[in-house]
Design a protein around this motif. Structure first.
Motif, PDB file in Angstrom:
ATOM      1  N   ASP A 290       0.839  -1.193   0.000  1.00 52.72           N
ATOM      2  CA  ASP A 290       0.000   0.000   0.000  1.00 52.72           C
ATOM      3  C   ASP A 290       0.877   1.248   0.000  1.00 52.72           C
ATOM      4  O   ASP A 290       1.457   1.616   1.032  1.00 52.72           O
ATOM      5  CB  ASP A 290      -0.913  -0.031   1.236  1.00 52.72           C
ATOM      6  CG  ASP A 290      -1.829   1.184   1.319  1.00 52.72           C
ATOM      7  OD1 ASP A 290      -1.757   2.053   0.434  1.00 52.72           O
ATOM      8  OD2 ASP A 290      -2.617   1.247   2.293  1.00 52.72           O
ATOM      9  N   LEU A 291       0.980   1.901  -1.137  1.00 54.98           N
ATOM     10  CA  LEU A 291       1.800   3.102  -1.249  1.00 54.98           C
ATOM     11  C   LEU A 291       1.261   4.257  -0.415  1.00 54.98           C
ATOM     12  O   LEU A 291       1.997   5.187  -0.083  1.00 54.98           O
ATOM     13  CB  LEU A 291       1.899   3.539  -2.711  1.00 54.98           C
ATOM     14  CG  LEU A 291       2.705   2.637  -3.652  1.00 54.98           C
ATOM     15  CD1 LEU A 291       2.475   3.043  -5.104  1.00 54.98           C
ATOM     16  CD2 LEU A 291       4.186   2.683  -3.315  1.00 54.98           C
ATOM     17  N   SER A 292      -0.022   4.225  -0.078  1.00 51.21           N
ATOM     18  CA  SER A 292      -0.626   5.324   0.673  1.00 51.21           C
ATOM     19  C   SER A 292      -0.482   5.163   2.182  1.00 51.21           C
ATOM     20  O   SER A 292      -0.820   6.080   2.944  1.00 51.21           O
ATOM     21  CB  SER A 292      -2.114   5.451   0.328  1.00 51.21           C
ATOM     22  OG  SER A 292      -2.839   4.321   0.795  1.00 51.21           O
ATOM     23  N   ALA A 293       0.001   4.022   2.639  1.00 49.51           N
ATOM     24  CA  ALA A 293       0.131   3.776   4.078  1.00 49.51           C
ATOM     25  C   ALA A 293       1.149   4.734   4.700  1.00 49.51           C
ATOM     26  O   ALA A 293       2.200   4.999   4.120  1.00 49.51           O
ATOM     27  CB  ALA A 293       0.548   2.333   4.331  1.00 49.51           C
ATOM     28  N   SER A 294       0.810   5.237   5.883  1.00 53.17           N
ATOM     29  CA  SER A 294       1.696   6.206   6.539  1.00 53.17           C
ATOM     30  C   SER A 294       3.041   5.598   6.902  1.00 53.17           C
ATOM     31  O   SER A 294       4.047   6.310   7.000  1.00 53.17           O
ATOM     32  CB  SER A 294       1.015   6.757   7.792  1.00 53.17           C
ATOM     33  OG  SER A 294       0.705   5.705   8.696  1.00 53.17           O
TER      34      SER A 294
END
Length: 471
Positions: A290-294
């Motif tokens: 997940d590229l959007s994960a913090s």
């Protein structure tokens, strides 16, 4: 009737244009109006219930933070209805900075209003969130509008374009759609930009019977939105299938790690299309990230993928996480045995070449349009003459969307119902689009393949690397 004299702001703008000159404006890419000048908000005809707060214009206001002095001055004149004074201001401004799509649309809108009985379309772009991409789309619309003016119009009628900003925000997209539906003179909509915005807006256009053609939204979910929703860009199903088969049949590689943004309709559908084709035809997805994960860590993620035996990294970022995808590419290049890189069209950008450099050499991306493909060269050359440089696929496919509507008008469709009926006709065909023929499937999808391009050393982009079409 005697034309109104231009207000002082016009002379100030013209003086600035003469002082700064076209070369300076072109080098900087924009010219700012003095911050002390402010213009009041405009409530366009037909917009009520708070819609005056939405960012829409046909020339009565500018929408870009870097709108040119000519556009700002002309907006004041157009607000007053002084078309004859606004036109030369815009013409002079475009002589200084021909790469300004907002000013060109304002100019042709003024010409259309002056001619009388204009045909009206709207274009919705993400000015407030991504002004550069907004301008890419507006250039395609403006080029088709300019060509219609040069041809004398359709039965003498020219095209008026309402520009709207939704900021790529789904809620705002729906609000903009409601405002456009409420203006009966608008016969069709070009937009929206992202798949998420298009999905939200389509829920408004479909029941209203207002045809919408997106030139940039690729999610496979759009295929199921209804018979008023079309697109000139191929769906993610086409891109995902082409890339999966390239991995399997050309690279002869089967083991893949996927990097994407699960919060995006575009990224998710590209991932789904790629993975379904890959697995059904003999490949395997070993891991997904997940590229959007913090807490996303490019180094740790890549190490995990390599440890599981991945041979290919499939990068399907959204614009907001594209830098994280490039970070994966840089980590990949630093390994002794880098994975093959495949990617979605978000990576087809100058930023990828600038920031990726040698790390993205060999990256293969599926894109809707490329200027070096033989069928696209004529439009690419005309666009370069008009705008002073190479245009993007967003410009080409927005041009196609506008031309589709103009063809419907030329065939006698000058009401919303008639326009929609023409586009729904299975025999409808635009023969000479920027990307070749435009045909729609019953789903409203474009019946056309993507182009596979690879990053190779070259000098066309000025970065040392270019996207080169594969044979």
């Amino acid at each position: 009737m005697v034309a109104k004299s231009p207000p002082p702001i016009v002379y100030i703008a013209l003086g600035l244009l003469l002082l700064w000159g076209g070369h300076r404006a072109w080098q900087a890419g924009y010219v700012r109006w003095p911050e002390s000048i402010s213009l009041p908000p405009v409530s366009l005809p037909g917009l009520g219930g708070g819609a005056q707060d939405l960012l829409l214009t046909s020339g009565e206001r500018t929408l870009f933070a870097d709108s040119s002095p000519a556009a700002v001055a002309a907006a004041e004149l157009l607000r007053q209805g002084n078309l004859s004074a606004a036109i030369p201001v815009l013409e002079m401004g475009l002589q200084s900075n021909r790469n300004d799509p907002e000013a060109r649309i304002f100019l042709n809108n003024a010409r259309a209003q002056q001619q009388g009985s204009p045909l009206s379309l709207a274009v919705v772009v993400p000015i407030s969130s991504n002004p550069n991409r907004a301008k890419e789309t507006l250039r395609g619309v403006a080029q088709a509008q300019e060509e219609l003016f040069q041809q004398g119009g359709i039965g003498g009628r020219l095209l008026r374009v309402v520009i709207a900003d939704d900021g790529d925000n789904p809620e705002r997209a729906a609000a903009v759609a409601k405002a456009l539906v409420a203006q009966p003179e608008i016969l069709g909509v070009i937009g929206h930009n992202t798949s998420d915005a298009t999905l939200a807006a389509a829920e408004v256009y479909q029941p209203a019977g207002l045809a919408m053609i997106s030139s940039t939204s690729t999610s496979t979910r759009i295929s199921m939105l209804g018979d008023a929703i079309f697109r000139t860009v191929p769906s993610d199903q086409v891109a995902g299938t082409q890339l999966a088969r390239y991995a399997l049949n050309t690279l002869r590689l089967q083991r893949v790690a996927i990097f994407y943004n699960p919060n995006s309709a575009y990224s998710s559908s590209l991932r789904d299309a790629f993975a379904s084709t890959l697995t059904s035809e003999g490949g395997i997805v070993l891991a997904e990230f997940d590229l959007s994960a913090s807490d996303f860590n490019p180094q740790a993620s890549l190490q995990r993928a390599v440890g599981q035996g991945a041979q290919v990294a499939f990068l399907a970022p959204t614009a907001s996480v594209a830098e994280k995808a490039l970070a994966v590419a840089r980590e990949n290049a630093a390994t002794g045995r880098p994975l093959a890189l495949l990617g979605g069209d978000v990576l087809f950008s100058l930023t990828t070449l600038q920031d990726g450099g040698a790390a993205v050499e060999g990256l293969v991306v599926a894109v809707p349009w490329h200027p070096q493909v033989p069928r696209n060269r004529e439009f690419a050359q005309k666009a370069a003459q008009l705008w002073g440089g190479q245009v993007s696929w967003r410009t080409a496919l927005a041009y196609d969307a506008t031309r589709v509507f103009l063809q419907a008008f030329s065939q006698g469709a000058t009401s919303r119902n008639a326009v929609l009926a023409r586009l729904q006709d299975p025999n409808f065909l635009l023969q000479d689009g920027a990307s070749g023929e435009v045909r729609f499937l019953p789903s409203g999808d474009r019946n056309a393949p993507n182009v596979l391009v690879r990053v190779e050393p070259g000098n066309r982009s000025g970065t040392g690397y270019d996207f080169v079409p594969l044979p």
